[in-house]
Scaffold this motif. Structure first.
Motif, PDB file in Angstrom:
ATOM      1  N   LEU A  86     -23.450  -1.199  -4.753  1.00  0.00           N
ATOM      2  CA  LEU A  86     -23.514   0.041  -3.982  1.00  0.00           C
ATOM      3  C   LEU A  86     -23.171   1.250  -4.855  1.00  0.00           C
ATOM      4  N   ILE A 130     -23.767   5.935   1.636  1.00  0.00           N
ATOM      5  CA  ILE A 130     -23.587   4.602   1.056  1.00  0.00           C
ATOM      6  C   ILE A 130     -22.084   4.353   1.004  1.00  0.00           C
ATOM      7  N   PHE A 148     -31.693  -3.574  -3.211  1.00  0.00           N
ATOM      8  CA  PHE A 148     -32.001  -2.366  -2.452  1.00  0.00           C
ATOM      9  C   PHE A 148     -32.690  -1.289  -3.282  1.00  0.00           C
ATOM     10  N   ASP A 180     -29.023   5.119   4.472  1.00  0.00           N
ATOM     11  CA  ASP A 180     -27.762   4.605   5.057  1.00  0.00           C
ATOM     12  C   ASP A 180     -27.629   3.140   4.653  1.00  0.00           C
ATOM     13  N   ILE A 181     -26.649   2.837   3.791  1.00  0.00           N
ATOM     14  CA  ILE A 181     -26.398   1.467   3.349  1.00  0.00           C
ATOM     15  C   ILE A 181     -24.909   1.198   3.507  1.00  0.00           C
ATOM     16  N   HIS A 182     -24.567   0.172   4.274  1.00  0.00           N
ATOM     17  CA  HIS A 182     -23.164  -0.119   4.513  1.00  0.00           C
ATOM     18  C   HIS A 182     -22.975  -1.588   4.889  1.00  0.00           C
ATOM     19  N   CYS A 212     -29.190  -1.929   5.476  1.00  0.00           N
ATOM     20  CA  CYS A 212     -29.828  -0.810   4.766  1.00  0.00           C
ATOM     21  C   CYS A 212     -30.902  -0.214   5.674  1.00  0.00           C
ATOM     22  N   ASP A 236     -36.050  -1.142   6.849  1.00  0.00           N
ATOM     23  CA  ASP A 236     -34.814  -1.703   7.409  1.00  0.00           C
ATOM     24  C   ASP A 236     -34.610  -3.098   6.839  1.00  0.00           C
ATOM     25  N   SER A 251     -31.531  -6.149   6.556  1.00  0.00           N
ATOM     26  CA  SER A 251     -30.210  -6.658   6.917  1.00  0.00           C
ATOM     27  C   SER A 251     -30.047  -8.038   6.293  1.00  0.00           C
TER      28      SER A 251
END
Length: 356
Positions: A224, A248, A262, A285-287, A295, A346, A348
């Motif tokens: 990340l 992120i 990613f 948005d990556i978390h 993501c 998207d 996951s």
């Protein structure tokens, strides 16, 4: 098939199963003796002759006949060989019990001759029992062969997957370097006074791509952090009419993931989401959510014409989908595509196998 390699654990376990099974069979005379009675030598010798004949039939089949005939698809020869084996063993057992043992070891009791129907019935019952022993040896040998073949198949599949992953990563690194150098070239022309700092940032990115990402799994936070640095590097060269929002967030300690999953999605967002003249946007948005990494990327859509896109962008998504299928089969969801005038990606990934 008999030469198929087995692990020491499998071989050792199989041997102990054989030892335990025959030990139980040879201890039967003691199981059926009263507490006060003793098993005499004469009685025990008589009792183990038949189990020894079972062992002979079993291992002749297990060690030779099944491999020689059944594995080579010659069932007729297998049946004939077993017929001869069973008849020979039964005859040998009969001769041994009647005439082969010394009188002081096995005292034969003179009985009147049995009727012919009893002799024939006794013969067929014993032949049936020996046939069951033969069937048991075939079943165990076939199961053993299947397990070894399956173990070999899985090992070959694992080696093939690992080789394919190495090949995919060897494609990904040059692809990433090519795109990044293109961006740096544009950035130097756009803002030369920032070139030195940008080259330093780029060196950190390349160090991760070339060295730290060589492991099968890397700390999620490092991956990340790499993405944050990449986004900030790309932010410098964006025109003012482009809106870039990036979230992120830090990952929990100890979480690991396959590297560089990613970056293809982020690259494509910058490549196809930015127009030189029209308002554009990129939302990233990556978390981490527990055992999942999520993501979500949204960007405006200005696709490059195939004849103008020399960056090899088609490699990225195909590479990503193949890596996901090899590394996280059944543990990810991935969708991407155009929706109106924007492009959605998207992804996951469930990174903790224990909760599957």
């Amino acid at each position: 098939m008999n030469d198929t390699p087995q692990t020491p654990h499998v071989r050792g376990t199989g041997k102990w199963i054989h030892v335990a099974g025959w030990a139980i069979l040879f201890c039967f005379p003691f199981f059926f003796t009263g507490h006060e009675a003793r098993v005499s030598l004469e009685g025990y010798v008589r009792a183990i002759i038949v189990p020894l004949s079972f062992m002979l039939v079993f291992y002749v089949n297990y060690g030779y006949l099944v491999r020689r005939y059944l594995f080579n698809r010659r069932p007729g020869w297998f049946l004939l060989s077993n017929l001869a084996l069973i008849v020979g063993v039964m005859l040998a057992v009969h001769l041994l019990m009647e005439y082969g043992l010394p009188h002081d070891v096995f005292r034969r009791i003179r009985r009147p001759p049995r009727p012919l129907n009893e002799v024939v019935g006794f013969f067929f019952i014993n032949a049936f029992i020996y046939s069951l022993v033969t069937g048991l040896s075939v079943a165990i040998k076939m199961t053993d062969g299947w397990y070894r073949t399956e173990a070999l198949r899985r090992e070959l599949e694992k080696e093939r997957a690992e080789s394919e992953l190495r090949n995919l990563k060897s494609q990904l690194n040059p692809h990433f370097l090519f795109n990044t150098l293109n961006n740096i070239y544009s950035l130097i022309a756009f803002s030369p006074e920032r070139a030195q700092a940008v080259v330093h940032d780029l060196s950190r990115l390349l160090r991760y791509v070339l060295y730290e990402s060589s492991q099968p799994l890397v700390p999620l936070e490092k991956d990340l952090d790499f993405l944050r640095n990449y986004v900030e590097l790309m932010r410098i060269r964006l025109p003012r009419h482009v809106t870039l929002e990036s979230d992120i967030r830090p990952a929990s300690p100890g979480a690991t993931i396959a590297p560089l999953l990613f970056i293809s999605l982020v690259e494509n967002a910058f490549k196809h989401g930015v127009s030189n003249s029209e308002p554009s946007f990129i939302y990233i948005d990556i978390h981490q959510e527990g055992d999942k990494v999520v993501c979500a990327i949204r960007n405006s859509y200005f696709p490059k014409a195939p004849e103008r896109d020399k960056s090899g962008s088609g490699i990225g998504l195909a590479n990503l989908e193949r890596r996901l299928s090899l590394l996280y089969a059944g543990r990810y969801s991935f969708r991407h595509g155009r929706e109106g005038d924007r492009y959605l990606s998207d992804l996951s990934i469930l990174i903790n196998e224990r909760n599957l």
